[in-house]
Motif scaffolding. Sequence first.
Motif, PDB file in Angstrom:
ATOM      1  N   LEU A   1     -11.030 -14.348   6.274  1.00  0.00           N
ATOM      2  CA  LEU A   1     -10.708 -14.035   7.665  1.00  0.00           C
ATOM      3  C   LEU A   1     -11.730 -13.100   8.319  1.00  0.00           C
ATOM      4  O   LEU A   1     -11.644 -12.836   9.512  1.00  0.00           O
ATOM      5  N   GLY A   2     -12.680 -12.589   7.540  1.00  0.00           N
ATOM      6  CA  GLY A   2     -13.661 -11.655   8.079  1.00  0.00           C
ATOM      7  C   GLY A   2     -13.075 -10.275   8.348  1.00  0.00           C
ATOM      8  O   GLY A   2     -13.538  -9.555   9.226  1.00  0.00           O
ATOM      9  N   HIS A   3     -12.050  -9.886   7.573  1.00  0.00           N
ATOM     10  CA  HIS A   3     -11.400  -8.590   7.744  1.00  0.00           C
ATOM     11  C   HIS A   3     -11.921  -7.594   6.726  1.00  0.00           C
ATOM     12  O   HIS A   3     -12.414  -7.973   5.666  1.00  0.00           O
ATOM     13  N   ARG A   4     -11.786  -6.324   7.051  1.00  0.00           N
ATOM     14  CA  ARG A   4     -12.092  -5.268   6.074  1.00  0.00           C
ATOM     15  C   ARG A   4     -10.997  -5.283   5.010  1.00  0.00           C
ATOM     16  O   ARG A   4      -9.816  -5.401   5.334  1.00  0.00           O
ATOM     17  N   PHE A   5     -11.397  -5.122   3.766  1.00  0.00           N
ATOM     18  CA  PHE A   5     -10.451  -5.031   2.667  1.00  0.00           C
ATOM     19  C   PHE A   5     -10.500  -3.606   2.131  1.00  0.00           C
ATOM     20  O   PHE A   5     -11.549  -3.127   1.712  1.00  0.00           O
ATOM     21  N   LEU A   6      -9.376  -2.917   2.212  1.00  0.00           N
ATOM     22  CA  LEU A   6      -9.276  -1.542   1.742  1.00  0.00           C
ATOM     23  C   LEU A   6      -8.292  -1.504   0.578  1.00  0.00           C
ATOM     24  O   LEU A   6      -7.144  -1.915   0.735  1.00  0.00           O
ATOM     25  N   TYR A   7      -8.739  -1.029  -0.572  1.00  0.00           N
ATOM     26  CA  TYR A   7      -7.904  -1.006  -1.768  1.00  0.00           C
ATOM     27  C   TYR A   7      -7.859   0.405  -2.341  1.00  0.00           C
ATOM     28  O   TYR A   7      -8.899   1.057  -2.472  1.00  0.00           O
ATOM     29  N   ALA A   8      -6.652   0.857  -2.671  1.00  0.00           N
ATOM     30  CA  ALA A   8      -6.500   2.159  -3.324  1.00  0.00           C
ATOM     31  C   ALA A   8      -5.529   2.015  -4.483  1.00  0.00           C
ATOM     32  O   ALA A   8      -4.376   1.634  -4.285  1.00  0.00           O
ATOM     33  N   ASP A   9      -6.015   2.295  -5.688  1.00  0.00           N
ATOM     34  CA  ASP A   9      -5.160   2.328  -6.870  1.00  0.00           C
ATOM     35  C   ASP A   9      -4.717   3.772  -7.030  1.00  0.00           C
ATOM     36  O   ASP A   9      -5.520   4.651  -7.339  1.00  0.00           O
ATOM     37  N   LEU A  10      -3.433   4.017  -6.803  1.00  0.00           N
ATOM     38  CA  LEU A  10      -2.905   5.378  -6.777  1.00  0.00           C
ATOM     39  C   LEU A  10      -2.212   5.778  -8.077  1.00  0.00           C
ATOM     40  O   LEU A  10      -1.502   6.776  -8.125  1.00  0.00           O
TER      41      LEU A  10
ATOM     42  N   VAL B   1      -6.894   7.465  -1.122  1.00  0.00           N
ATOM     43  CA  VAL B   1      -6.959   6.512   0.001  1.00  0.00           C
ATOM     44  C   VAL B   1      -8.193   6.795   0.852  1.00  0.00           C
ATOM     45  O   VAL B   1      -8.928   5.879   1.226  1.00  0.00           O
ATOM     46  N   ALA B   2      -8.449   8.065   1.131  1.00  0.00           N
ATOM     47  CA  ALA B   2      -9.521   8.446   2.057  1.00  0.00           C
ATOM     48  C   ALA B   2     -10.922   8.244   1.493  1.00  0.00           C
ATOM     49  O   ALA B   2     -11.876   8.156   2.258  1.00  0.00           O
ATOM     50  N   GLN B   3     -11.060   8.151   0.177  1.00  0.00           N
ATOM     51  CA  GLN B   3     -12.408   8.013  -0.391  1.00  0.00           C
ATOM     52  C   GLN B   3     -12.932   6.585  -0.359  1.00  0.00           C
ATOM     53  O   GLN B   3     -14.037   6.322  -0.817  1.00  0.00           O
ATOM     54  N   HIS B   4     -12.178   5.661   0.215  1.00  0.00           N
ATOM     55  CA  HIS B   4     -12.622   4.262   0.237  1.00  0.00           C
ATOM     56  C   HIS B   4     -13.942   4.145   0.992  1.00  0.00           C
ATOM     57  O   HIS B   4     -14.115   4.702   2.071  1.00  0.00           O
ATOM     58  N   PRO B   5     -14.893   3.393   0.425  1.00  0.00           N
ATOM     59  CA  PRO B   5     -16.223   3.300   1.056  1.00  0.00           C
ATOM     60  C   PRO B   5     -16.232   2.608   2.418  1.00  0.00           C
ATOM     61  O   PRO B   5     -17.173   2.794   3.185  1.00  0.00           O
ATOM     62  N   ASN B   6     -15.209   1.844   2.753  1.00  0.00           N
ATOM     63  CA  ASN B   6     -15.169   1.175   4.059  1.00  0.00           C
ATOM     64  C   ASN B   6     -14.545   2.030   5.153  1.00  0.00           C
ATOM     65  O   ASN B   6     -14.330   1.559   6.263  1.00  0.00           O
ATOM     66  N   LEU B   7     -14.256   3.295   4.841  1.00  0.00           N
ATOM     67  CA  LEU B   7     -13.693   4.190   5.844  1.00  0.00           C
ATOM     68  C   LEU B   7     -14.750   5.208   6.269  1.00  0.00           C
ATOM     69  O   LEU B   7     -15.589   5.602   5.466  1.00  0.00           O
ATOM     70  N   PRO B   8     -14.694   5.652   7.527  1.00  0.00           N
ATOM     71  CA  PRO B   8     -15.647   6.676   7.984  1.00  0.00           C
ATOM     72  C   PRO B   8     -15.503   7.945   7.150  1.00  0.00           C
ATOM     73  O   PRO B   8     -14.404   8.327   6.768  1.00  0.00           O
ATOM     74  N   VAL B   9     -16.622   8.595   6.873  1.00  0.00           N
ATOM     75  CA  VAL B   9     -16.608   9.817   6.070  1.00  0.00           C
ATOM     76  C   VAL B   9     -16.211  10.987   6.962  1.00  0.00           C
ATOM     77  O   VAL B   9     -16.817  11.227   7.996  1.00  0.00           O
ATOM     78  N   GLN B  10     -15.166  11.690   6.560  1.00  0.00           N
ATOM     79  CA  GLN B  10     -14.737  12.922   7.206  1.00  0.00           C
ATOM     80  C   GLN B  10     -13.687  13.561   6.309  1.00  0.00           C
ATOM     81  O   GLN B  10     -13.085  12.892   5.485  1.00  0.00           O
ATOM     82  N   ALA B  11     -13.493  14.844   6.478  1.00  0.00           N
ATOM     83  CA  ALA B  11     -12.518  15.550   5.651  1.00  0.00           C
ATOM     84  C   ALA B  11     -11.111  15.060   5.978  1.00  0.00           C
ATOM     85  O   ALA B  11     -10.757  14.899   7.143  1.00  0.00           O
TER      86      ALA B  11
ATOM     87  N   HIS C   1      -4.257   9.399   9.192  1.00  0.00           N
ATOM     88  CA  HIS C   1      -3.915   8.526  10.319  1.00  0.00           C
ATOM     89  C   HIS C   1      -5.102   8.420  11.277  1.00  0.00           C
ATOM     90  O   HIS C   1      -5.476   7.318  11.699  1.00  0.00           O
ATOM     91  N   ASP C   2      -5.695   9.560  11.619  1.00  0.00           N
ATOM     92  CA  ASP C   2      -6.840   9.562  12.542  1.00  0.00           C
ATOM     93  C   ASP C   2      -8.021   8.785  11.967  1.00  0.00           C
ATOM     94  O   ASP C   2      -8.731   8.085  12.698  1.00  0.00           O
ATOM     95  N   LYS C   3      -8.226   8.914  10.667  1.00  0.00           N
ATOM     96  CA  LYS C   3      -9.327   8.208  10.012  1.00  0.00           C
ATOM     97  C   LYS C   3      -9.122   6.692  10.078  1.00  0.00           C
ATOM     98  O   LYS C   3     -10.073   5.935  10.236  1.00  0.00           O
ATOM     99  N   LEU C   4      -7.869   6.251   9.957  1.00  0.00           N
ATOM    100  CA  LEU C   4      -7.552   4.822   9.968  1.00  0.00           C
ATOM    101  C   LEU C   4      -7.407   4.241  11.371  1.00  0.00           C
ATOM    102  O   LEU C   4      -7.296   3.030  11.524  1.00  0.00           O
ATOM    103  N   THR C   5      -7.406   5.094  12.378  1.00  0.00           N
ATOM    104  CA  THR C   5      -7.234   4.610  13.755  1.00  0.00           C
ATOM    105  C   THR C   5      -8.457   4.962  14.595  1.00  0.00           C
ATOM    106  O   THR C   5      -9.390   4.189  14.683  1.00  0.00           O
ATOM    107  N   ASP C   6      -8.448   6.152  15.183  1.00  0.00           N
ATOM    108  CA  ASP C   6      -9.505   6.542  16.120  1.00  0.00           C
ATOM    109  C   ASP C   6     -10.904   6.471  15.523  1.00  0.00           C
ATOM    110  O   ASP C   6     -11.826   5.952  16.151  1.00  0.00           O
ATOM    111  N   ALA C   7     -11.067   6.987  14.311  1.00  0.00           N
ATOM    112  CA  ALA C   7     -12.403   6.990  13.697  1.00  0.00           C
ATOM    113  C   ALA C   7     -12.905   5.566  13.478  1.00  0.00           C
ATOM    114  O   ALA C   7     -14.073   5.263  13.750  1.00  0.00           O
ATOM    115  N   LEU C   8     -12.044   4.679  13.004  1.00  0.00           N
ATOM    116  CA  LEU C   8     -12.456   3.278  12.818  1.00  0.00           C
ATOM    117  C   LEU C   8     -12.688   2.588  14.157  1.00  0.00           C
ATOM    118  O   LEU C   8     -13.620   1.802  14.305  1.00  0.00           O
ATOM    119  N   HIS C   9     -11.832   2.887  15.133  1.00  0.00           N
ATOM    120  CA  HIS C   9     -11.977   2.279  16.457  1.00  0.00           C
ATOM    121  C   HIS C   9     -13.308   2.674  17.092  1.00  0.00           C
ATOM    122  O   HIS C   9     -13.996   1.838  17.690  1.00  0.00           O
TER     123      HIS C   9
END
Length: 178
Positions: free
Chosen positions: A31-40, A53-63, A71-79
């Motif tokens: 589908l051309g989507h980002r795949f985010l995986y976290a083994d917790l 969850v936050a250390q995933h390489p497909n997410l923007p780097v921030q504390a 939530h902000d990392k998965l929404t505004d930062a990605l947007h």
Amino acid sequence: MDNPLRHVRTNIVQSIRAHTVKDLQAAAEQLGHRFLYADLAAALTKQDVIDLVAQHPNLPVQATKNFDALHDKLTDALHKSGPQTGFIVVLEHIPTGPKFDKEAREQLLDIFRDVADYWSERKVPFRCFYSFSVARAPKAADLQLGQEPQLTDKLVDVSPQALRMSSPFNAGYWLSAA
């Protein structure tokens, strides 16, 4: 290739059930989507879960120190990082221990529900699939030998069959499966 998610709403948070991680990753690629995986499985506390969850390489780097920052990392930062085609997220083995209790699990899933709503408003598919790690009793042989059970000995992968049960914490089922 047939899309295994054709019957799954585009913006949802749900148990992984009959899907496999491999199938979900293939669907994301198709589908051309980002795949985010976290083994917790190794997480014990809320901060451990956030860090994994936050250390995933497909997410923007921030504390990321709390659920609001996640939530902000998965929404505004990605947007803000550019146009998004969609997301498939897998949170596998969400802990079920005293340091990450039912309330913490619900908070985590609520964050992902809010994120799904955020992306829905922007017409971007966001599907999140999760499973729980379940504590089980130590094996009798280990107790007879006087060995202290290790934390990893107490974790059981929740199978798709178990997730279809009406109560995933049916003690009779887990004790008979040990």
